[in-house]
Design a protein around this motif. Structure first.
Motif, PDB file in Angstrom:
ATOM      1  N   THR A   4       0.733  -1.116   0.034  1.00  9.78           N
ATOM      2  CA  THR A   4       0.000   0.045  -0.080  1.00  9.78           C
ATOM      3  C   THR A   4       0.940   1.150   0.075  1.00  9.78           C
ATOM      4  N   LYS A   5       0.435   2.237  -0.735  1.00 11.95           N
ATOM      5  CA  LYS A   5       0.991   3.782  -0.773  1.00 11.95           C
ATOM      6  C   LYS A   5       0.030   4.615  -0.009  1.00 11.95           C
ATOM      7  N   THR A   6       0.336   5.321   0.730  1.00 10.13           N
ATOM      8  CA  THR A   6      -0.513   6.336   1.258  1.00 10.13           C
ATOM      9  C   THR A   6       0.362   7.591   1.388  1.00 10.13           C
ATOM     10  N   THR A   7      -0.221   8.940   1.255  1.00  2.00           N
ATOM     11  CA  THR A   7       0.040  10.131   1.539  1.00  2.00           C
ATOM     12  C   THR A   7      -0.495  10.884   2.611  1.00  2.00           C
ATOM     13  N   GLU A   8       0.138  11.613   3.548  1.00  2.00           N
ATOM     14  CA  GLU A   8      -0.393  12.373   4.634  1.00  2.00           C
ATOM     15  C   GLU A   8       0.369  13.552   4.910  1.00  2.00           C
ATOM     16  N   ASN A   9      -0.423  14.661   5.234  1.00  2.00           N
ATOM     17  CA  ASN A   9       0.400  15.634   5.823  1.00  2.00           C
ATOM     18  C   ASN A   9       0.757  15.375   7.368  1.00  2.00           C
ATOM     19  N   ASP A  10       2.091  15.367   7.429  1.00  2.00           N
ATOM     20  CA  ASP A  10       2.616  14.980   8.826  1.00  2.00           C
ATOM     21  C   ASP A  10       3.209  16.137   9.515  1.00  2.00           C
ATOM     22  N   LYS A  11       3.200  17.342   8.822  1.00  2.00           N
ATOM     23  CA  LYS A  11       3.826  18.388   9.608  1.00  2.00           C
ATOM     24  C   LYS A  11       3.163  19.618   8.726  1.00  2.00           C
ATOM     25  N   ILE A  12       2.564  20.594   9.509  1.00  2.00           N
ATOM     26  CA  ILE A  12       2.104  21.974   9.058  1.00  2.00           C
ATOM     27  C   ILE A  12       2.668  22.896  10.115  1.00  2.00           C
ATOM     28  N   GLU A  13       3.401  23.816   9.579  1.00  2.00           N
ATOM     29  CA  GLU A  13       3.944  24.938  10.414  1.00  2.00           C
ATOM     30  C   GLU A  13       3.949  26.328   9.686  1.00  2.00           C
ATOM     31  N   VAL A  14       3.536  27.150  10.672  1.00  2.00           N
ATOM     32  CA  VAL A  14       3.652  28.798  10.148  1.00  2.00           C
ATOM     33  C   VAL A  14       4.964  29.233  10.521  1.00  2.00           C
ATOM     34  N   VAL A  15       5.630  29.762   9.424  1.00  2.00           N
ATOM     35  CA  VAL A  15       6.967  30.349   9.606  1.00  2.00           C
ATOM     36  C   VAL A  15       6.855  31.667   9.194  1.00  2.00           C
ATOM     37  N   ARG A  16       7.501  32.631  10.108  1.00  2.00           N
ATOM     38  CA  ARG A  16       7.696  34.052   9.539  1.00  2.00           C
ATOM     39  C   ARG A  16       6.255  34.822   9.337  1.00  2.00           C
ATOM     40  N   LYS A  17       5.512  34.328  10.286  1.00  2.00           N
ATOM     41  CA  LYS A  17       4.164  34.882  10.250  1.00  2.00           C
ATOM     42  C   LYS A  17       3.012  34.719   8.994  1.00  2.00           C
ATOM     43  N   TRP A  18       3.796  34.418   7.940  1.00  2.00           N
ATOM     44  CA  TRP A  18       3.143  33.972   6.864  1.00  2.00           C
ATOM     45  C   TRP A  18       3.379  32.892   5.842  1.00  2.00           C
ATOM     46  N   ASN A  19       4.233  32.608   6.084  1.00  2.00           N
ATOM     47  CA  ASN A  19       4.666  31.197   5.323  1.00  2.00           C
ATOM     48  C   ASN A  19       3.941  29.939   6.113  1.00  2.00           C
ATOM     49  N   VAL A  20       3.039  29.125   5.202  1.00  2.00           N
ATOM     50  CA  VAL A  20       2.545  27.915   6.008  1.00  2.00           C
ATOM     51  C   VAL A  20       3.210  26.631   5.117  1.00  2.00           C
ATOM     52  N   GLN A  21       4.280  26.130   5.807  1.00  2.00           N
ATOM     53  CA  GLN A  21       4.917  25.093   5.293  1.00  2.00           C
ATOM     54  C   GLN A  21       4.244  23.640   5.656  1.00  2.00           C
ATOM     55  N   VAL A  22       4.101  22.886   4.460  1.00  2.00           N
ATOM     56  CA  VAL A  22       3.604  21.813   4.403  1.00  2.00           C
ATOM     57  C   VAL A  22       4.284  20.512   4.462  1.00  2.00           C
ATOM     58  N   ARG A  23       4.580  19.628   5.250  1.00  2.00           N
ATOM     59  CA  ARG A  23       5.481  18.315   4.681  1.00  2.00           C
ATOM     60  C   ARG A  23       4.407  17.240   4.808  1.00  2.00           C
ATOM     61  N   THR A  24       4.648  16.664   3.390  1.00  2.00           N
ATOM     62  CA  THR A  24       3.587  15.362   3.039  1.00  2.00           C
ATOM     63  C   THR A  24       4.584  14.115   3.070  1.00  2.00           C
ATOM     64  N   ALA A  25       4.139  13.340   3.805  1.00  2.00           N
ATOM     65  CA  ALA A  25       4.900  11.956   3.721  1.00  2.00           C
ATOM     66  C   ALA A  25       4.390  10.791   3.001  1.00  2.00           C
ATOM     67  N   THR A  26       5.082  10.532   2.183  1.00  2.00           N
ATOM     68  CA  THR A  26       4.489   9.270   1.330  1.00  2.00           C
ATOM     69  C   THR A  26       5.046   7.784   2.120  1.00  2.00           C
ATOM     70  N   VAL A  27       4.087   7.159   2.405  1.00  3.03           N
ATOM     71  CA  VAL A  27       4.373   5.782   3.286  1.00  3.03           C
ATOM     72  C   VAL A  27       4.214   4.718   2.312  1.00  3.03           C
ATOM     73  N   ILE A  28       4.992   3.662   2.249  1.00  2.00           N
ATOM     74  CA  ILE A  28       4.882   2.362   1.680  1.00  2.00           C
ATOM     75  C   ILE A  28       5.059   1.452   2.658  1.00  2.00           C
ATOM     76  N   LYS A  29       3.858   0.438   2.622  1.00  2.00           N
ATOM     77  CA  LYS A  29       3.935  -0.448   3.463  1.00  2.00           C
ATOM     78  C   LYS A  29       3.642  -2.066   2.929  1.00  2.00           C
ATOM     79  N   GLU A  30       4.096  -3.000   3.293  1.00  2.00           N
ATOM     80  CA  GLU A  30       3.762  -4.327   3.013  1.00  2.00           C
ATOM     81  C   GLU A  30       3.247  -4.993   4.008  1.00  2.00           C
TER      82      GLU A  30
END
Length: 93
Positions: A4-30
């Motif tokens: 299986t392959k899934t994607t999820e937003n595992d981190k969302i941060e507000v940086v310098r008042k206006w930047n919204v950084q989104v880290r998306t993880a792609t996970v492969i499972k057996e």
């Protein structure tokens, strides 16, 4: 053996008042066991200037609900005004 392959937003941060950084993880499972995890980072800002120096707000309609909610909460009227002033002050000559 089920992969299986899934994607999820595992981190969302507000940086310098206006930047919204989104880290998306792609996970492969057996068979439920994680085999690999990779990351992609994306940064969103409140908007961009048009030719008349008006702030054209970022369209969040394609973002996941969690990203949209955080961006809308972070990007207050004052933050948008500050970001617009920052863009105008840092325009290339």
């Amino acid at each position: 053996m089920a992969l299986t392959k899934t994607t999820e937003n595992d981190k969302i941060e507000v940086v310098r008042k206006w930047n919204v950084q989104v880290r998306t993880a792609t996970v492969i499972k057996e068979d439920g066991k994680e085999l690999s995890r990779s990351f992609h980072r994306n940064t969103l800002q409140p908007g961009q200037l048009d030719a008349s120096d008006n702030l054209v707000e970022t369209d969040l309609s394609s973002q996941d609900a969690d990203v949209k909610a955080i961006a809308e909460a972070a990007w207050t009227t004052q933050v948008k005004a500050d970001y617009k002033a920052f863009l105008i002050a840092n325009k290339p000559s």
